[in-house]
Structures are given as structure tokens and as C-alpha cells.
Design a protein around this motif. Structure first.
Motif, PDB file in Angstrom:
ATOM      1  N   TYR A  12       0.843  -1.206   0.000  1.00  0.00           N
ATOM      2  CA  TYR A  12       0.000   0.000   0.000  1.00  0.00           C
ATOM      3  C   TYR A  12       0.872   1.248   0.000  1.00  0.00           C
ATOM      4  CZ  TYR A  12      -3.974  -2.974   1.219  1.00  0.00           C
ATOM      5  OH  TYR A  12      -4.961  -3.922   1.203  1.00  0.00           O
ATOM      6  N   ASP A  13       0.347   2.305  -0.601  1.00  0.00           N
ATOM      7  CA  ASP A  13       0.992   3.614  -0.498  1.00  0.00           C
ATOM      8  C   ASP A  13       0.613   4.257   0.826  1.00  0.00           C
ATOM      9  OD1 ASP A  13       2.331   3.596  -2.881  1.00  0.00           O
ATOM     10  OD2 ASP A  13       0.623   4.385  -4.021  1.00  0.00           O
ATOM     11  N   ALA A  43      -1.409   6.701   3.182  1.00  0.00           N
ATOM     12  CA  ALA A  43      -2.789   7.214   3.219  1.00  0.00           C
ATOM     13  C   ALA A  43      -3.788   6.383   2.406  1.00  0.00           C
ATOM     14  CB  ALA A  43      -2.838   8.681   2.783  1.00  0.00           C
ATOM     15  N   GLU A  44      -3.535   5.080   2.327  1.00  0.00           N
ATOM     16  CA  GLU A  44      -4.534   4.188   1.723  1.00  0.00           C
ATOM     17  C   GLU A  44      -5.303   3.457   2.830  1.00  0.00           C
ATOM     18  OE1 GLU A  44      -4.178   1.980  -2.124  1.00  0.00           O
ATOM     19  OE2 GLU A  44      -2.042   2.168  -1.647  1.00  0.00           O
ATOM     20  N   VAL A  45      -6.604   3.235   2.575  1.00  0.00           N
ATOM     21  CA  VAL A  45      -7.409   2.528   3.562  1.00  0.00           C
ATOM     22  C   VAL A  45      -7.381   1.025   3.269  1.00  0.00           C
ATOM     23  CG1 VAL A  45      -9.747   2.159   4.432  1.00  0.00           C
ATOM     24  CG2 VAL A  45      -8.905   4.480   4.080  1.00  0.00           C
ATOM     25  N   ILE A  46      -7.056   0.228   4.260  1.00  0.00           N
ATOM     26  CA  ILE A  46      -7.032  -1.232   4.109  1.00  0.00           C
ATOM     27  C   ILE A  46      -8.385  -1.823   4.497  1.00  0.00           C
ATOM     28  CG2 ILE A  46      -5.860  -3.373   4.793  1.00  0.00           C
ATOM     29  CD1 ILE A  46      -3.370  -1.667   5.389  1.00  0.00           C
ATOM     30  N   GLY A  93       5.869  -0.846   7.775  1.00  0.00           N
ATOM     31  CA  GLY A  93       5.126   0.406   7.738  1.00  0.00           C
ATOM     32  C   GLY A  93       4.284   0.638   8.986  1.00  0.00           C
ATOM     33  N   TYR A  94       3.599   1.774   9.011  1.00  0.00           N
ATOM     34  CA  TYR A  94       2.777   2.164  10.155  1.00  0.00           C
ATOM     35  C   TYR A  94       1.329   2.354   9.730  1.00  0.00           C
ATOM     36  CZ  TYR A  94       6.975   2.696  12.882  1.00  0.00           C
ATOM     37  OH  TYR A  94       8.134   2.437  13.549  1.00  0.00           O
ATOM     38  N   THR A 146      -3.101   3.414   6.152  1.00  0.00           N
ATOM     39  CA  THR A 146      -1.630   3.502   6.220  1.00  0.00           C
ATOM     40  C   THR A 146      -1.174   4.929   6.541  1.00  0.00           C
ATOM     41  OG1 THR A 146      -1.503   3.899   3.841  1.00  0.00           O
ATOM     42  CG2 THR A 146      -1.287   1.622   4.558  1.00  0.00           C
ATOM     43  N   LEU A 147      -0.181   5.034   7.414  1.00  0.00           N
ATOM     44  CA  LEU A 147       0.434   6.333   7.723  1.00  0.00           C
ATOM     45  C   LEU A 147       1.698   6.519   6.881  1.00  0.00           C
ATOM     46  CD1 LEU A 147       0.158   6.270  11.614  1.00  0.00           C
ATOM     47  CD2 LEU A 147      -0.993   7.886  10.091  1.00  0.00           C
ATOM     48  N   THR A 148       2.241   5.399   6.433  1.00  0.00           N
ATOM     49  CA  THR A 148       3.453   5.365   5.599  1.00  0.00           C
ATOM     50  C   THR A 148       3.187   4.302   4.521  1.00  0.00           C
ATOM     51  OG1 THR A 148       4.393   3.545   6.869  1.00  0.00           O
ATOM     52  CG2 THR A 148       4.936   5.768   7.629  1.00  0.00           C
TER      53      THR A 148
END
Lengths: 228, 228
Positions: free
Chosen positions: B33-34, B36-39, B55-56, B97-99
Motif C-alpha cells: 500500500y501507499d 494514506a490508503e485505507v485497508i 510500515g505504520y 496507512t500512515l506510511t
């Protein structure tokens, strides 16, 4: 009274302990409490895992200034002490009886032995833990994100539903102190919201109870205040 | 990239999956994920159990009016989806995602098979669940029971500790929007508290950062506001 007798008399507990080794069944202690007794103190380290057999327990956190936040009410079949037991941490909440209650408790070393040997129980523990965790996550979100007016309407609506009555007018026995702890706000703030609902003719305030005069209007009020 | 390669390169994951049946190891999917994407979306029902590899991730609830409440930040080794998976409930939180992040996911049916067969993993799952549950219970209590001034001081103190710096003056990169989500209050309320701390000479406010000028005074302020 011992756990064997409890299992004999209650199908729910018979199922929970169905695969527990017999030598561990023998290790459980039965304890009876009066109303308003503390079983565990927030901040204290103990060495037990508990089940509620009978009665209702209040699970709450308390701040240094004395204000309370009720996270849950436990009843027969609920367990506690599991969050702290693995790392022997201080209790995150205080557990206090709301009614006379019977609990059973098991020492940490036997609890560890039990879950090591009883895969079926460990599956049950995991599932029920996820369920309680989900509920707390949801509750914390509602408590943080919504106005007190919404939360009071939501609480009253929940109490009406719990009663399952078909009558138009419902009288709920509600202790304002308990309500203020439940929602973690001052009694003054609660009274302000209740007064507002009373002025709108939705409820009528009595000394130890609240009369819901218009359930539809209460639900409407809940919905409107959710979007504010 | 697949889970086998991840296990080979990371001891932490080698341990988590040490007793997992090989045919289940093969079922995990890797997804990148990039930022700022929502999982997962709060309210959505899905069918997967997830692990963060890199990632965070931000775990938060959102109200109808758009306000957010961050319950946790997840990183490599944390898992999610477990609270909903047993009863196929809607996600209680949104996961974003924050990162840039790499996650792996496993379908419900394989997850169920895994925990049925792997007692060691189920023990690990139970322990870590209790740990996260404990943290949320504690956080919800702090968030509900203490003043915003206390919570801001506590957050800044935590950030200083996390940095582990020995210098007298510390500059923290803090996004005010993230801080307002974290504490579930408006940016305006945050700014009022920060301004108060700045006027006392404890911090200095920059555009995208906060300089802690007096760590002792910050700790003192935190302690005083805890008892109010």
C-alpha cells in the motif's frame, strides 16, 4: 459449594469446563460477596483468574480526582483477571459487586496449566476475548466521539429495549450516580441533559426513576444528536 | 514476495509462524500500500486476518460528523481483523496507512483451520490479545477521565521519551490534525491548550513542529493537571 457442584447445576459452566483436567477443576475456590464489595482494586497485582457464577459486577476505572468510568457490567458466565494474568500486571479496572455475588477463582499457575492442556477452552477464550475487545473498542469510540445528549438518549433507549416492554410509557429505575459513572461525566452534566429532555416532554424525572413518556421522540432525539 | 521469503528474512515472523501447517503458509497473500490508503473501512464486513509486515497503520473510529478517534498505531508484527473474524462482524475501526506499508492477509477459513491446529500460536494470540485489550482499556480510561491539558502533556511527554534524547531542548514533528484525531477533540481545543503551554514558556510552537523548551516543567504540568 465447589466447582463440581456448580457444573452439575448449570449447563453453561458444564460446557466451559467440559475438557478441563479434573485436577484443575479441584483447584478452583468459591467465594461469596455482599453487595458493594470490591473483588479487585485497580492498580493492585494479583494472581488469579475469575469467573462470575451469580450476581452482577461493575467493571470501572477511577481517576485520582475520584471520577469513575464504567467499562462494563459483568454477569454469570463472564470472566476477569485474564488481561493481567500473563504478565502479572496491575489490574487495569476495579471490579465491584452491584448485587450479592458468587465468584470462583483459580491461581495463575493452574490457569497456565489449564490453557496449555485444553485447546477447546483456549479457542473459546480467544473468541470471547475478541467479542469483549470489540465491544470496548466500539464503546470507547461512542463515548469519545458523541455528545452527552446522544449518549444519554442512547443509554435510555438501550434500557427501554432491554426491558422489552410493549407499553407506551415506561418507568426505568435509574440511579443518577450510576449513570454519571457509566458515562464518565459529572452528575450536574447529566442533570442538564435530563432536564432538557424533560422540558421537551420526552421524559419525566422522578426521585429514583425516569419515566419515558414518548419513546418515538426519544429515538428521534438520539438520531438527531448523533449527527451533531 | 511471499510469506516464506518474509519468514526467512525476519526472525519475528519466523517465530510467529513456526508451527503453522505448510499448506496454510501458502495461503497468505502479500499486499503493498501507499501512504494514506485505507485497508479496512469501519462498518464493512470482510473475510480476512491481517499482519503488518512493514510500515505504520492508523487504527481509528470515525463519527458521522467526521470527527476521528485514534485507538492505536500499528507496526510490523501487529495483526488486525481478529476481533471481527469469528462472528463475521463489521469492522469496528478503519485501518489506514500512515506510511507506505506491506501487509499479508489470510482468508477466514484458513485462519480457522490454523488456530484449530496450532496450539502454540493460539497461546501467543491469546497473550497478545490480552495485552492489546489491556492497553485499550487503560487508554479509554485516561481519555475519558482526564482533562485535555493532562492528555496533551502526557502525549508530548511520551513523544519525548520515545525520542530518548538527552538534550535539554527537543523539537518534535507533530501534525496538529493527527494530534486532534489522537485525542478526539477539535483542533481549536488542542490549539487552546498548546497556547497555554507556550505562554508558560514550556513549549514553543512552530508551523509543523513543537519545541519542548522545558521538559521538567512539562512533566510538572502533566502531574498537576492529572489531579484536577
Amino acid at each position: 459449594m465447589n466447582l463440581k457442584k456448580i457444573i452439575k447445576n448449570d449447563e453453561k459452566f458444564a460446557e466451559i469446563f467440559a475438557n478441563s483436567p479434573a485436577e484443575i477443576i479441584d483447584k478452583w475456590e468459591v467465594k461469596d460477596y455482599d453487595k458493594a464489595e470490591v473483588i479487585c482494586y485497580q492498580g493492585e497485582i494479583s494472581d488469579y483468574f475469575y469467573y462470575v457464577i451469580e450476581g452482577y459486577l461493575n467493571i470501572y476505572l477511577m481517576a485520582e480526582n475520584g471520577s469513575k468510568y464504567v467499562q462494563s457490567i459483568y454477569k454469570s458466565g463472564n470472566y476477569f483477571g485474564e488481561l493481567e494474568i500473563f504478565n502479572q500486571q496491575p489490574y487495569v479496572c476495579t471490579v465491584e459487586t452491584l448485587t450479592p455475588a458468587r465468584i470462583i477463582r483459580l491461581q495463575r499457575k493452574y490457569f497456565m496449566e489449564w490453557i496449555k492442556k485444553d485447546h477447546e477452552y483456549l479457542l473459546y477464550l480467544t473468541k470471547t476475548l475478541c467479542d469483549s475487545f470489540y465491544k470496548l473498542s466500539h464503546k470507547a469510540g461512542e463515548d469519545m466521539l458523541y455528545s452527552l445528549r446522544y449518549r444519554v438518549c442512547n443509554y435510555l433507549g438501550y434500557k427501554v429495549e432491554e426491558r422489552g416492554s410493549n407499553s407506551q410509557i415506561i418507568e426505568l429505575q435509574i440511579d443518577r450516580k450510576q449513570l454519571s459513572d457509566q458515562l464518565a461525566v459529572t452528575k450536574r452534566s447529566i442533570n442538564r441533559v435530563l432536564k432538557g429532555l424533560s422540558e421537551k416532554g420526552i421524559i419525566e424525572l422522578k426521585n429514583t426513576s425516569i419515566i419515558i413518556k414518548d419513546i418515538k421522540a426519544l429515538n428521534k432525539e438520539e438520531e438527531i444528536s448523533r449527527y451533531k
